[in-house]
Design an enzyme around this catalytic site. Structure first.
Site, PDB file in Angstrom:
ATOM      1  CB  CYS A 176      -0.938   0.000   1.193  1.00 60.28           C
ATOM      2  SG  CYS A 176      -2.151  -1.344   1.178  1.00 60.28           S
TER       3      CYS A 176
ATOM      4  CG  ASP B  19     -24.158   8.606 -12.634  1.00 63.54           C
ATOM      5  OD1 ASP B  19     -23.090   8.320 -12.047  1.00 63.54           O
ATOM      6  OD2 ASP B  19     -24.637   7.896 -13.547  1.00 63.54           O
TER       7      ASP B  19
END
Length: 218
Positions: free
Chosen positions: A45, A139
């Site tokens: 990570c 959206d």
């Protein structure tokens, strides 16, 4: 059932390294990438967050906001950012969500609803399913979900490629073929009749009636 493509991305409020946000409000009229991590100070990570910091301008050029998440508190994220900058040569300037109470991880189906306790007592392996990439449209609907194992670093160049396809196909009646890259030929969407295709694209190349190939629309 887990989250599905074209489902509305769950809204939430959370603390981040940039302060408290409401997710949908933060997205606004932009596209967004939410990518998650099982714990701070984990090696794979660390490389991912650093690479995202380096290529953030590419996302911004496409109107895409980046936000990270890790199952630790935001103060830990700030200390981790020092290590990321030192080892990867770039410091994250995008917000990183503090999810020490597992709220967002559970909301997005990355951890079981029964997960509880102190995040500091959990190992990365306990949170190994928090390795997702979500691409979310203006959206607020989910356009892409990727899930990676802990041992495999994510390919964020691929995420950019997919965003190029998503943004193109959101505005033109086309689909993109295997390994497509910006500027290459595309496929006329199957929902478009030949009559409509002629109006939209003029002529096309068709190795098969269902495989209609045209230059990428501008």
């Amino acid at each position: 059932m887990g989250l599905q493509i074209n489902q509305e991305a769950p809204d939430f409020e959370a603390e981040t390294t940039h302060g408290r946000i409401r997710f949908h409000e933060w997205i606004g009229d932009s596209w967004a990438v939410l990518f998650s991590h099982p714990k701070d100070f984990t090696p794979v990570c660390t490389t991912e967050l650093g690479y995202m910091a380096k290529i953030q301008p590419e996302f911004e050029r496409r109107g895409v906001k980046i936000i990270g998440l890790s199952v630790d508190a935001t103060e830990d994220h700030e200390r981790w950012a020092d290590d990321i900058e030192e080892t990867q040569g770039a410091r994250p300037t995008y917000p990183i969500i503090g999810d020490a109470d597992f709220t967002v991880s559970k909301l997005y189906g990355m951890l079981p609803a029964s997960t509880s306790g102190d995040a500091k007592e959990r190992t990365p392996a306990d949170n190994q399913t928090v390795r997702n990439v979500f691409v979310i449209g203006p959206d607020k609907k989910i356009k892409l979900i990727l899930v990676y194992p802990m041992t495999t670093g994510r390919n964020f160049d691929e995420v950019l490629r997919v965003i190029d396809s998503l943004q193109l196909t959101a505005t033109h009646k086309v689909a993109t073929p295997v390994n497509w890259k910006q500027g290459e030929d595309v496929i006329i969407a199957g929902s478009v009749s030949n009559e409509e295709a002629e109006q939209l694209f003029g002529t096309w190349r068709a190795p098969k009636p269902y495989l209609r190939i045209v230059p990428q629309p501008s």
